[in-house]
Design an enzyme around this catalytic site. Structure first.
Site, PDB file in Angstrom:
ATOM      1  N   GLU A  30       4.109   4.961  -8.451  1.00 44.75           N
ATOM      2  CA  GLU A  30       3.029   3.762  -8.244  1.00 44.75           C
ATOM      3  C   GLU A  30       1.730   3.131  -8.667  1.00 44.75           C
ATOM      4  OE1 GLU A  30       4.260   1.680  -5.290  1.00 44.75           O
ATOM      5  OE2 GLU A  30       1.885   0.807  -5.653  1.00 44.75           O
ATOM      6  N   ARG A 104       3.947  -3.008  10.010  1.00 40.22           N
ATOM      7  CA  ARG A 104       4.450  -3.038   9.224  1.00 40.22           C
ATOM      8  C   ARG A 104       3.447  -0.986   8.071  1.00 40.22           C
ATOM      9  NH1 ARG A 104       6.129  -6.156   4.342  1.00 40.22           N
ATOM     10  NH2 ARG A 104       7.168  -8.162   5.499  1.00 40.22           N
ATOM     11  N   TYR A 209       5.302 -12.090  18.119  1.00 37.84           N
ATOM     12  CA  TYR A 209       5.564 -11.562  19.006  1.00 37.84           C
ATOM     13  C   TYR A 209       4.348  -9.294  19.032  1.00 37.84           C
ATOM     14  CZ  TYR A 209       6.685  -9.591  13.610  1.00 37.84           C
ATOM     15  OH  TYR A 209       6.516  -8.923  12.672  1.00 37.84           O
ATOM     16  N   ASP A 286      12.885  -5.786  -3.057  1.00 35.83           N
ATOM     17  CA  ASP A 286      12.846  -7.595  -3.041  1.00 35.83           C
ATOM     18  C   ASP A 286      13.591  -7.520  -4.353  1.00 35.83           C
ATOM     19  OD1 ASP A 286      12.499  -8.506  -0.742  1.00 35.83           O
ATOM     20  OD2 ASP A 286       9.972  -8.511  -1.010  1.00 35.83           O
TER      21      ASP A 286
HETATM   22  C1  LIG Z   1       5.497 -13.445   5.969  1.00 36.00           C
HETATM   23  C2  LIG Z   1       6.782 -12.049   6.053  1.00 36.00           C
HETATM   24  C3  LIG Z   1       6.922 -11.460   6.813  1.00 36.00           C
HETATM   25  C4  LIG Z   1       8.542 -10.805   7.028  1.00 36.00           C
HETATM   26  N1  LIG Z   1       8.970 -10.251   7.809  1.00 36.00           N
HETATM   27  C5  LIG Z   1      10.019  -9.312   7.722  1.00 36.00           C
HETATM   28  C6  LIG Z   1      10.839  -8.387   8.912  1.00 36.00           C
HETATM   29  O1  LIG Z   1      10.147  -9.119   9.924  1.00 36.00           O
HETATM   30  N2  LIG Z   1      11.405  -7.720   8.589  1.00 36.00           N
HETATM   31  C7  LIG Z   1      12.326  -7.718   7.285  1.00 36.00           C
HETATM   32  O2  LIG Z   1      12.897  -7.073   7.332  1.00 36.00           O
HETATM   33  N3  LIG Z   1      11.917  -7.869   6.404  1.00 36.00           N
HETATM   34  C8  LIG Z   1      10.524  -9.117   6.722  1.00 36.00           C
HETATM   35  N4  LIG Z   1       9.818  -8.972   5.683  1.00 36.00           N
HETATM   36  C9  LIG Z   1      10.273  -8.987   3.526  1.00 36.00           C
HETATM   37  C10 LIG Z   1       9.299  -7.710   3.223  1.00 36.00           C
HETATM   38  O3  LIG Z   1       8.369  -7.647   3.438  1.00 36.00           O
HETATM   39  C11 LIG Z   1      10.184  -7.223   2.336  1.00 36.00           C
HETATM   40  O4  LIG Z   1      11.474  -7.926   1.618  1.00 36.00           O
HETATM   41  C12 LIG Z   1       9.484  -5.845   1.609  1.00 36.00           C
HETATM   42  O5  LIG Z   1       8.734  -5.846   2.178  1.00 36.00           O
HETATM   43  C13 LIG Z   1      10.129  -5.538   0.243  1.00 36.00           C
HETATM   44  O6  LIG Z   1      10.043  -4.172  -0.003  1.00 36.00           O
HETATM   45  P1  LIG Z   1      10.245  -3.346  -1.372  1.00 36.00           P
HETATM   46  O7  LIG Z   1       9.956  -2.129  -1.730  1.00 36.00           O
HETATM   47  O8  LIG Z   1      11.186  -4.205  -2.342  1.00 36.00           O
HETATM   48  O9  LIG Z   1       8.750  -4.693  -2.478  1.00 36.00           O
HETATM   49  P2  LIG Z   1       7.424  -4.522  -1.970  1.00 36.00           P
HETATM   50  O10 LIG Z   1       7.361  -4.565  -0.809  1.00 36.00           O
HETATM   51  O11 LIG Z   1       6.922  -5.451  -2.785  1.00 36.00           O
HETATM   52  O12 LIG Z   1       7.290  -2.867  -3.122  1.00 36.00           O
HETATM   53  C14 LIG Z   1       6.724  -2.893  -4.167  1.00 36.00           C
HETATM   54  C15 LIG Z   1       5.976  -2.236  -4.575  1.00 36.00           C
HETATM   55  O13 LIG Z   1       6.006  -1.702  -6.196  1.00 36.00           O
HETATM   56  C16 LIG Z   1       4.967  -1.769  -6.701  1.00 36.00           C
HETATM   57  N5  LIG Z   1       4.688  -2.111  -8.087  1.00 36.00           N
HETATM   58  C17 LIG Z   1       5.183  -3.247  -8.583  1.00 36.00           C
HETATM   59  N6  LIG Z   1       5.078  -3.472  -9.991  1.00 36.00           N
HETATM   60  C18 LIG Z   1       4.956  -2.188 -10.564  1.00 36.00           C
HETATM   61  C19 LIG Z   1       5.048  -1.496 -11.628  1.00 36.00           C
HETATM   62  N7  LIG Z   1       4.950  -2.106 -13.157  1.00 36.00           N
HETATM   63  N8  LIG Z   1       4.490   0.163 -11.213  1.00 36.00           N
HETATM   64  C20 LIG Z   1       4.276   1.132 -10.601  1.00 36.00           C
HETATM   65  N9  LIG Z   1       4.291   0.146  -9.158  1.00 36.00           N
HETATM   66  C21 LIG Z   1       4.521  -0.949  -8.901  1.00 36.00           C
HETATM   67  C22 LIG Z   1       4.098  -2.722  -5.747  1.00 36.00           C
HETATM   68  O14 LIG Z   1       2.561  -2.192  -6.083  1.00 36.00           O
HETATM   69  C23 LIG Z   1       4.702  -2.403  -4.458  1.00 36.00           C
HETATM   70  O15 LIG Z   1       3.578  -0.676  -3.500  1.00 36.00           O
HETATM   71  C24 LIG Z   1       8.642 -10.250   5.133  1.00 36.00           C
HETATM   72  C25 LIG Z   1       7.735 -10.553   4.225  1.00 36.00           C
HETATM   73  C26 LIG Z   1       6.658 -11.778   4.549  1.00 36.00           C
HETATM   74  C27 LIG Z   1       6.106 -12.353   3.557  1.00 36.00           C
END
Ligand SMILES: Cc1cc2nc3c(=O)[nH]c(=O)nc-3n(C[C@H](O)[C@H](O)[C@H](O)COP(=O)(O)OP(=O)(O)OC[C@H]3O[C@@H](n4cnc5c(N)ncnc54)[C@H](O)[C@@H]3O)c2cc1C
Length: 393
Positions: A30, A104, A209, A286
């Site tokens: 990370e 979160r 909520y 994502d």
């Molecule tokens: C306003 C909003 C409300 C939401 N509400 C909901 C909800 O109610 N329910 C739900 O299920 N989803 C919800 N979501 C969606 C959810 O937040 C995301 O889909 C989820 O957090 C994605 O997780 P992730 O681990 O894929 O990505 P991220 O949480 O973006 O994690 C990516 C990680 O990778 C790290 N990283 C990036 N590049 C590198 C690199 N080169 N080297 C090392 N580390 C790196 C970053 O620092 C980060 O820690 C919401 C989103 C938004 C914007």
């Protein structure tokens, strides 16, 4: 079996736990110097809470969460109820797992607490991924090269790994932005708000909520915008969000007026991909399927990815990793892509201007709720996965 997971968001943490459960020795890399999750509330539908149960974390997460009894859709100007979808105990019985709403940070901490510190490399930026027949490697900004049987890129909506693997597509601005705030629930007790409501208005909507066992009200106001940066920490101008909600139900305006700190977040997506995997490297969360949050499913889909990935790797030999990753991607792509499209459609439906189309939408929603009790997304999901006490499989 050894694995490297890039990114310690909700997706990367869930993948780490699921792979460890499958018997992999995982290194989680990370870029942030410590585990953090900013933002405010998150909703976890039963598809996600079933994964938490499989990871042995449901009780710990549920202890921090609230369980809404229903979701109330309301009209923007007078607050009349359009329809209500059943959640609470009835949904839990029907879908075999609860619908939870929580902060979160509480979810992130519950997942992170299960990852042994010796498996984590913080403050480490991955700048490249490559592979040969036997091994996949990540290169870090300090020039180190780490190798493993597989690499999972869970590096978020701005995924660089996705560009390295599949070429230069960029995150796309959805022309919507979210204002969000957290208020002590007792400060809005006089407003008699429903615990969980979505207020639908022309070109915008408001969701609120409760999180932290009901002590905080999480408020998100979403509206169309020409431009907005993607940042959980960008402050909104005081009053900026109020001007956009002029004429709304006084209860919504009161909530927005009482919100001390308001943050503004531009909502970005990534286009659906036909493939997530090349050889020993795969995308997850994502990075694979960033979507607008109008069905509250982004993190849930990331957790389902993690669950299916762990199953695909269970019992596989290192030489079988490319096939196992293919199986994982084949099982997940259709669902994740359809949820991406459904989330975008929900945004269009939520934001209809007043007029015949909005009235037809309201009538449709009311008829659906009267017939099914649950929302269309939950009903479709139960039809696909089975309900009751079955697992996600
Ligand atoms: C306003 C909003 C409300 C939401 N509400 C909901 C909800 O109610 N329910 C739900 O299920 N989803 C919800 N979501 C969606 C959810 O937040 C995301 O889909 C989820 O957090 C994605 O997780 P992730 O681990 O894929 O990505 P991220 O949480 O973006 O994690 C990516 C990680 O990778 C790290 N990283 C990036 N590049 C590198 C690199 N080169 N080297 C090392 N580390 C790196 C970053 O620092 C980060 O820690 C919401 C989103 C938004 C914007």
């Amino acid at each position: 079996m050894t694995a490297i997971v890039v990114g310690a968001g909700i997706g990367g943490l869930a993948a780490t736990l699921s792979l460890r459960r499958a018997g992999c020795d995982v290194t989680l890399v990370e870029r942030a110097p410590r585990f953090t999750e900013v933002g405010a509330g998150i909703q976890l539908a039963p598809d996600a809470t079933r994964v938490l149960r499989r990871l042995g974390l449901l009780d710990a997460v549920a202890a921090q969460a609230t369980r809404p009894s229903h979701l109330s859709f309301r009209t923007w100007s007078d607050g009349a109820e359009i329809c209500r979808y059943t959640l609470g105990r009835a949904a839990e019985e029907a879908f075999g797992a609860p619908y939870l709403q929580l902060h979160r940070a509480d979810l992130h901490q519950a997942l992170a607490a299960e990852v042994p510190p010796r498996s984590v490399r913080l403050d480490t930026v991955v700048v490249g991924i490559d592979q040969d027949d036997e091994c996949a490697h990540v290169t870090t900004a300090s020039g180190e090269r780490l190798g493993a049987d597989l690499v999972v890129a869970a590096d978020g909506v701005r995924s660089a790994a996705r560009q390295w693997l599949f070429g230069a597509d960029e995150a796309v601005f959805s022309h919507t932005a979210a204002y969000r705030a957290l208020l002590p629930a007792d400060e809005v007790a006089d407003l008699n708000l429903p615990d969980y409501a979505v207020w639908l208005g022309p070109h915008r909507h408001v969701v609120h909520y409760r999180v932290r066992r009901g002590e905080l009200l999480n408020v998100v106001a979403v509206f169309r915008a020409e431009a907005a940066e993607e940042s959980w920490t960008a402050r909104a101008e005081p009053g900026e969000q109020l001007r956009a909600f002029d004429g709304w139900d006084p209860r919504v305006l009161s909530v927005l007026e009482r919100a001390g700190q308001v943050f503004r977040y531009g909502l970005y997506t990534r286009a659906p991909l036909a493939r997530w995997t090349i050889g020993r490297v795969t995308l997850l969360g994502d990075s694979a399927h960033a979507m607008v949050p109008f069905q509250a499913q982004g993190a849930a889909q990331a957790m389902l990815d993690a669950d299916v990935l762990g199953d695909a790797l269970t019992g596989a030999a290192p030489a079988e990793v490319p096939d196992a990753l293919d199986r994982y991607a084949r099982r997940r792509i259709a669902t994740a892509t359809s949820v991406q499209a459904g989330s975008a459609r929900a945004g269009e439906e939520f934001h209809l201007p007043d007029g015949p189309e909005a009235r037809a939408r309201n009538a449709r929603m009311a008829a659906y709720a009267a017939e099914h009790g649950f929302g269309p997304q939950a009903t479709a999901w139960a039809a696909e996965h089975g309900s009751g006490s079955q697992t996600t499989k």
